[in-house]
Scaffold this active site. Structure first.
Site, PDB file in Angstrom:
ATOM      1  CB  SER A 185     -13.793  26.861 -54.771  1.00 55.84           C
ATOM      2  OG  SER A 185     -13.236  26.535 -56.023  1.00 55.84           O
ATOM      3  CG  HIS A 213     -15.859  29.581 -52.422  1.00 57.28           C
ATOM      4  ND1 HIS A 213     -16.859  28.730 -52.022  1.00 57.28           N
ATOM      5  CD2 HIS A 213     -15.726  29.397 -53.752  1.00 57.28           C
ATOM      6  CE1 HIS A 213     -17.304  28.048 -53.061  1.00 57.28           C
ATOM      7  NE2 HIS A 213     -16.632  28.427 -54.128  1.00 57.28           N
ATOM      8  CE  LYS A 243     -19.583  30.057 -55.561  1.00 59.01           C
ATOM      9  NZ  LYS A 243     -18.433  30.471 -56.345  1.00 59.01           N
TER      10      LYS A 243
HETATM   11  C1  LIG Z   1     -18.418  30.673 -57.817  1.00 58.02           C
HETATM   12  C2  LIG Z   1     -17.356  31.601 -58.244  1.00 58.02           C
HETATM   13  C3  LIG Z   1     -17.600  32.562 -59.239  1.00 58.02           C
HETATM   14  C4  LIG Z   1     -18.898  32.615 -59.989  1.00 58.02           C
HETATM   15  O1  LIG Z   1     -19.890  33.223 -59.234  1.00 58.02           O
HETATM   16  P1  LIG Z   1     -21.409  33.150 -59.734  1.00 58.02           P
HETATM   17  O2  LIG Z   1     -22.080  34.239 -58.997  1.00 58.02           O
HETATM   18  O3  LIG Z   1     -21.909  31.791 -59.381  1.00 58.02           O
HETATM   19  O4  LIG Z   1     -21.392  33.386 -61.198  1.00 58.02           O
HETATM   20  C5  LIG Z   1     -16.596  33.441 -59.546  1.00 58.02           C
HETATM   21  N1  LIG Z   1     -15.402  33.402 -58.924  1.00 58.02           N
HETATM   22  C6  LIG Z   1     -15.124  32.476 -57.980  1.00 58.02           C
HETATM   23  C7  LIG Z   1     -13.784  32.488 -57.320  1.00 58.02           C
HETATM   24  C8  LIG Z   1     -16.093  31.547 -57.616  1.00 58.02           C
HETATM   25  O5  LIG Z   1     -15.820  30.634 -56.682  1.00 58.02           O
END
Ligand SMILES: *Cc1c(COP(=O)(O)O)cnc(C)c1O
Length: 395
Positions: A185, A213, A243
């Site tokens: 990310s 992502h 996301k």
């Molecule tokens: C954003 C993210 C999460 C967390 O996801 P949420 O649904 O916001 O709790 C977990 N793993 C990765 C790799 C992320 O980028």
């Protein structure tokens, strides 16, 4: 009130503030779309993970409303008592279809997925090899499992291979697993999945890909595993609904046996109330949009490539990204924070990312262009970048 607690909090908050590490949170006075309102100001938003604009898509909002009317505001219980509503099963079926797996299980968040899935399968006699840049929820999930954790240098396949070999020749462990983000990310690079799968096969490791992502972004929206055509080789596909999908929640996709096991053994499924039915209904709608139509995914890539090319032509360093995540590398922490502040003053919302989120000396601002931005918005942002970039001697 405890004097000891008061003192502890006062000391530590003051310490963070004095070092410029205390994050002041500014609330949005609008939805988190391509233009946001903060206070009285409107800004071009380049900080949200709303890749496809689905968080504010009228079809998704309508599905949430219909879900709310039909099923009520809350699920009423944990999944294993009687908080499994038909809409949760419909979502899981849609997710399995979306990921090309036998089955899927939904959780309240992506963070919860990693808390749930790793420790349901891995224990103290097992070993986890984990990319050093993996998300915080993976790190916490690994710790919770009690398995031996071995850090692997980021996307370093020679290091991975050597550690996999060592783990197996030691004869010390039962199950072994490699865990990686699909897309990282902070830099926007993609994991080297074909090589990972080959090494994992050679040394009999399971592969666990957290594609928070990558889903909605790579593989025409279906994610990193699909992008490489390796659906049959990856045991655990983790994703988030927060996301690109634009709602909230998380999921694991895999074999029927894996999902059956997670439904009886993963603690956030057993001990935390299920996601709201409106969220489940909205997520189903997002997945159906993604499945039927690649236009939003196409628009995301077109905007991201356009924006990145403009920045590169001006002379900005966007690092090693291969995805819409577009960092502008700055280096110095203070300078990155001041740069972000100047962009804000000029109407562009881009957060700076500094240590400890990224290594010292690699501070950056991170842009998230989305399908929802217009060319005019991106041009406006680029014009500001040019002006402020010269002020800061970045170009
Ligand atoms: C954003 C993210 C999460 C967390 O996801 P949420 O649904 O916001 O709790 C977990 N793993 C990765 C790799 C992320 O980028």
């Amino acid at each position: 009130m405890s004097k000891e607690l008061d003192q502890y909090l006062a000391d530590n908050l003051a310490d963070l503030k004095s070092r410029g590490l205390y994050n002041e949170i500014e609330p949005l006075a609008s939805a988190n779309g391509p233009i946001i309102t903060i206070g009285q100001r409107q800004l071009i938003n380049l900080s949200a993970n709303n890749y496809l604009g689905l968080a504010t898509d009228s079809r998704v909002v309508a599905a949430a409303k219909a879900g709310l009317e039909k099923w009520g505001a809350g699920a009423g219980a944990v999944r294993t008592i009687n908080g499994t509503l038909q809409v949760h099963l419909d979502l899981e079926q849609e997710l399995a279809h979306f990921k090309g797996t036998e089955a899927a299980i939904a959780y309240q968040s992506g963070f919860n997925c990693n808390m749930a899935a790793i420790s349901a399968v891995m224990g103290k006699n097992d070993v986890i090899l984990s990319d050093e840049l993996n998300h915080a929820s993976i790190i916490d999930g690994c710790r919770l499992s009690g398995a031996k954790i071995i850090r692997v240098n980021h996307s370093d396949m020679a290091d991975f291979r050597a550690k996999a070999q060592e783990v197996r020749s030691s004869g010390r462990y039962e199950k072994a697993m490699f865990i990686t983000d699909g897309v990282f990310s902070m830099d926007g690079d993609i994991c080297k999945l074909p090589e990972i799968v080959a090494i994992a096969k050679e040394f009999d490791l399971m592969v666990y890909v957290d594609d928070a992502h990558g889903s909605g972004v790579l593989g025409h929206g279906h994610g990193t595993v699909k992008h490489f055509g390796l659906e049959k080789e990856v045991e655990f596909q983790i994703g988030t609904l927060s996301k690109a999908i634009g709602v909230v929640g998380g999921y694991v996709a895999g074999t029927q046996a894996l999902i059956d096991w997670l439904k009886v053994r993963s603690r956030p499924f057993l001990f935390s109330t299920s996601m709201t039915p409106a969220d489940a209904a909205a997520a189903i709608q997002s997945l159906q949009i993604l499945d039927q139509d690649t236009r939003l995914n196409d628009a995301l890539w077109e905007n991201a490539n356009y924006f990145k090319t403009q920045l590169n032509q001006l002379g900005f360093d966007t690092g090693i990204t291969e995805t819409p995540i577009t960092p502008v590398m700055i280096g110095d922490e203070q300078k990155a924070q001041e740069f972000s502040k100047r962009l804000y003053e000029e109407g562009i919302y881009v957060k700076s990312i500094v240590f400890p989120t990224v290594p010292l000396g690699t501070a950056r601002v991170r842009n998230m262009p989305t399908a929802g931005h217009t060319k005019e918005m991106l041009d406006q942002a680029v014009a500001v970048y040019e002006r402020v970039g010269r002020e800061f001697d970045l170009i």
